[in-house]
Write a protein that holds these residues in place. Structure first.
Motif, PDB file in Angstrom:
ATOM      1  N   TYR A  91     -10.785  11.800   1.191  1.00 24.33           N
ATOM      2  CA  TYR A  91     -11.298  10.498   0.781  1.00 24.33           C
ATOM      3  C   TYR A  91     -10.936  10.201  -0.678  1.00 24.33           C
ATOM      4  CZ  TYR A  91     -14.339   6.629  -0.364  1.00 24.33           C
ATOM      5  OH  TYR A  91     -14.794   5.408  -0.791  1.00 24.33           O
ATOM      6  N   ILE A  92     -10.971  11.202  -1.547  1.00 23.51           N
ATOM      7  CA  ILE A  92     -10.612  10.988  -2.952  1.00 23.51           C
ATOM      8  C   ILE A  92      -9.160  10.519  -3.050  1.00 23.51           C
ATOM      9  CG2 ILE A  92     -10.233  12.125  -5.159  1.00 23.51           C
ATOM     10  CD1 ILE A  92     -13.142  11.567  -4.597  1.00 23.51           C
ATOM     11  N   GLU A  93      -8.272  11.139  -2.278  1.00 23.64           N
ATOM     12  CA  GLU A  93      -6.859  10.735  -2.304  1.00 23.64           C
ATOM     13  C   GLU A  93      -6.677   9.318  -1.766  1.00 23.64           C
ATOM     14  OE1 GLU A  93      -4.781  13.701  -0.153  1.00 23.64           O
ATOM     15  OE2 GLU A  93      -5.110  15.291  -1.646  1.00 23.64           O
ATOM     16  N   PHE A  94      -7.369   9.009  -0.662  1.00 25.93           N
ATOM     17  CA  PHE A  94      -7.272   7.660  -0.105  1.00 25.93           C
ATOM     18  C   PHE A  94      -7.895   6.632  -1.044  1.00 25.93           C
ATOM     19  CE2 PHE A  94      -9.171   4.185   2.367  1.00 25.93           C
ATOM     20  CZ  PHE A  94      -8.031   3.668   2.968  1.00 25.93           C
ATOM     21  N   SER A  95      -8.996   7.005  -1.678  1.00 24.16           N
ATOM     22  CA  SER A  95      -9.646   6.090  -2.611  1.00 24.16           C
ATOM     23  C   SER A  95      -8.756   5.794  -3.811  1.00 24.16           C
ATOM     24  CB  SER A  95     -10.972   6.680  -3.081  1.00 24.16           C
ATOM     25  OG  SER A  95     -11.561   5.879  -4.074  1.00 24.16           O
ATOM     26  N   LEU A  96      -8.036   6.800  -4.300  1.00 20.65           N
ATOM     27  CA  LEU A  96      -7.129   6.584  -5.423  1.00 20.65           C
ATOM     28  C   LEU A  96      -6.009   5.623  -5.038  1.00 20.65           C
ATOM     29  CD1 LEU A  96      -6.175   7.243  -8.276  1.00 20.65           C
ATOM     30  CD2 LEU A  96      -5.005   9.262  -7.349  1.00 20.65           C
ATOM     31  N   ALA A  97      -5.450   5.822  -3.834  1.00 20.48           N
ATOM     32  CA  ALA A  97      -4.403   4.915  -3.369  1.00 20.48           C
ATOM     33  C   ALA A  97      -4.932   3.496  -3.185  1.00 20.48           C
ATOM     34  CB  ALA A  97      -3.803   5.435  -2.059  1.00 20.48           C
ATOM     35  N   SER A  98      -6.161   3.367  -2.677  1.00 12.22           N
ATOM     36  CA  SER A  98      -6.756   2.044  -2.476  1.00 12.22           C
ATOM     37  C   SER A  98      -6.992   1.339  -3.804  1.00 12.22           C
ATOM     38  CB  SER A  98      -8.074   2.171  -1.711  1.00 12.22           C
ATOM     39  OG  SER A  98      -7.872   2.757  -0.442  1.00 12.22           O
ATOM     40  N   GLN A  99      -7.509   2.069  -4.781  1.00 13.36           N
ATOM     41  CA  GLN A  99      -7.751   1.465  -6.084  1.00 13.36           C
ATOM     42  C   GLN A  99      -6.447   1.095  -6.786  1.00 13.36           C
ATOM     43  OE1 GLN A  99     -10.227   4.611  -7.710  1.00 13.36           O
ATOM     44  NE2 GLN A  99     -12.036   3.323  -7.563  1.00 13.36           N
ATOM     45  N   LEU A 100      -5.417   1.924  -6.619  1.00 13.52           N
ATOM     46  CA  LEU A 100      -4.117   1.595  -7.190  1.00 13.52           C
ATOM     47  C   LEU A 100      -3.540   0.344  -6.539  1.00 13.52           C
ATOM     48  CD1 LEU A 100      -2.450   5.120  -7.550  1.00 13.52           C
ATOM     49  CD2 LEU A 100      -2.994   3.528  -9.397  1.00 13.52           C
ATOM     50  N   TYR A 101      -3.676   0.245  -5.234  1.00 15.13           N
ATOM     51  CA  TYR A 101      -3.174  -0.934  -4.525  1.00 15.13           C
ATOM     52  C   TYR A 101      -3.887  -2.199  -5.000  1.00 15.13           C
ATOM     53  CZ  TYR A 101      -2.285  -4.117  -0.621  1.00 15.13           C
ATOM     54  OH  TYR A 101      -1.951  -5.215   0.141  1.00 15.13           O
ATOM     55  N   PHE A 107       0.837  -1.204   0.000  1.00 11.28           N
ATOM     56  CA  PHE A 107       0.000   0.000   0.000  1.00 11.28           C
ATOM     57  C   PHE A 107       0.871   1.253   0.000  1.00 11.28           C
ATOM     58  CE2 PHE A 107      -2.734   3.277   1.783  1.00 11.28           C
ATOM     59  CZ  PHE A 107      -3.915   3.062   1.090  1.00 11.28           C
ATOM     60  N   GLU A 108       2.064   1.150   0.559  1.00 13.42           N
ATOM     61  CA  GLU A 108       2.977   2.299   0.538  1.00 13.42           C
ATOM     62  C   GLU A 108       3.375   2.661  -0.890  1.00 13.42           C
ATOM     63  OE1 GLU A 108       7.295   3.657   2.454  1.00 13.42           O
ATOM     64  OE2 GLU A 108       6.475   1.657   2.827  1.00 13.42           O
ATOM     65  N   ASP A 109       3.604   1.657  -1.726  1.00 10.09           N
ATOM     66  CA  ASP A 109       3.919   1.925  -3.137  1.00 10.09           C
ATOM     67  C   ASP A 109       2.756   2.630  -3.831  1.00 10.09           C
ATOM     68  OD1 ASP A 109       6.319   0.604  -2.732  1.00 10.09           O
ATOM     69  OD2 ASP A 109       5.521  -1.337  -3.374  1.00 10.09           O
ATOM     70  N   ALA A 110       1.538   2.158  -3.579  1.00 10.45           N
ATOM     71  CA  ALA A 110       0.364   2.789  -4.186  1.00 10.45           C
ATOM     72  C   ALA A 110       0.190   4.221  -3.668  1.00 10.45           C
ATOM     73  CB  ALA A 110      -0.881   1.956  -3.883  1.00 10.45           C
ATOM     74  N   ALA A 111       0.464   4.440  -2.383  1.00 11.09           N
ATOM     75  CA  ALA A 111       0.328   5.785  -1.815  1.00 11.09           C
ATOM     76  C   ALA A 111       1.348   6.743  -2.428  1.00 11.09           C
ATOM     77  CB  ALA A 111       0.498   5.726  -0.303  1.00 11.09           C
ATOM     78  N   ARG A 112       2.547   6.244  -2.719  1.00  9.66           N
ATOM     79  CA  ARG A 112       3.551   7.100  -3.356  1.00  9.66           C
ATOM     80  C   ARG A 112       3.119   7.516  -4.761  1.00  9.66           C
ATOM     81  NH1 ARG A 112       9.161   3.873  -1.785  1.00  9.66           N
ATOM     82  NH2 ARG A 112       9.155   4.386   0.445  1.00  9.66           N
TER      83      ARG A 112
END
Length: 297
Positions: free
Chosen positions: A229-239, A163-168
């Motif tokens: 939430y949009i930023e977290f959702s983008l990271a979640s979908q990328l992960y 998830f750290e990679d997706a968050a980056r």
């Protein structure tokens, strides 16, 4: 005196049969080439078999981790579906995120993603930016659509995605300054060991979520909460997409290495047969020459 007679007989026979000596030399050269080729293919087979075993172990782990990552993708998509979020009709800027890795030898996993994105960019490439997660996607799009590449995330695929990679990647998209109206994540969705499909996940901007018909169903939705939430959702979908793609990649690499090992086995069998036939032909020619020389005595 006897030695001189034998020498004269061999010289005369060699002068009468020059083609035999030429064929012999060519046969020995061909025999050496086949032997080198056979050794090379056997080494390749050992490598492909080792890669198959490694990919099988990585695939088992990727499939186990994918089951845990399904909640990230399903949860984010459920929110947008219940709120009936749709991209604006007059969307100008579009963002495409290509999910791949830095490693190859896995069939058409990366090619299918690049092919789908190229078809999108050929129709409309003016206000479209591409984020390449993995260097393989960049290599597929760099030559024709290098001006559309916004960001490239490297060192993807050497280890399981986190998830750290997706968050980056999500942070890099936010810090790029590109304001998109709509977007998609292009990735390979895992179906089985021998099957995957190239799929897309829509991503939305803050303005699209604000104008959703049923966004009022959720309480305490202020601009800051919605932006977070949009930023977290983008990271979640990328992960989630990275986990799906990693599982598809490992299964495809395992299948590709298995097919390569089988092809190497067939090639080894054919080369061994050609080697034995060539060696037998060389030995037969040498015996003919020896018998011819002995009979001339």
């Amino acid at each position: 005196m006897f030695a001189n007679q034998v020498k004269s007989i061999l010289v005369s026979s060699s002068s009468c049969l020059p083609s035999l000596w030429t064929v012999n030399r060519r046969g020995m050269a061909t025999l050496k080439m086949i032997s080198m080729r056979l050794k090379s293919v056997k080494n390749i087979q050992k490598i492909t078999q080792s890669m198959k075993m490694v990919s099988a172990a990585k695939y088992t782990r990727a499939e186990r981790e994918l089951k845990l990552a399904l909640a990230f993708g399903d949860g984010s998509q459920a929110f947008y579906e219940q709120a009936e979020v749709t991209p604006p009709e007059n969307a100008k800027n579009e963002l495409i995120i290509a999910i791949s890795s830095d490693r190859g030898l896995c069939g058409a996993v990366h090619t299918s993603v690049g092919r789908l994105i190229r078809s999108k960019l050929q129709n409309k490439s003016d206000n479209v930016k591409v984020v390449c997660v993995g260097d393989k996607a960049r290599a597929l799009l760099q030559r024709l659509f290098g001006q559309n590449i916004l960001y490239v995330a490297k060192e993807i695929g050497r280890s399981p995605p986190t998830f750290e990679d997706a968050a980056r990647v999500a942070t890099a998209i936010s810090d790029s300054g590109f304001e998109y109206d709509s977007g998609t994540i292009v990735y390979n969705k895992f179906k089985s060991v021998v099957s995957y499909t190239t799929s897309q996940i829509p991503i939305y901007s803050v303005s699209s979520v604000n104008s959703a018909p049923k966004i009022t169903l959720y309480d305490s939705v202020d601009p800051d909460v919605l932006q977070n939430y949009i930023e977290f959702s983008l990271a979640s979908q990328l992960y989630y997409a990275m986990k799906e793609n990693a599982c598809s990649e490992q299964s495809s690499r395992m299948t590709a290495m298995d097919n390569a090992s089988k092809n190497a086995a067939e090639m080894i069998e054919k080369l061994s047969l050609a080697f034995n036939r060539t060696r037998q032909a060389v030995i037969t020619r040498e015996l003919i020459e020896i018998i011819s020389g002995a009979s001339a005595l």
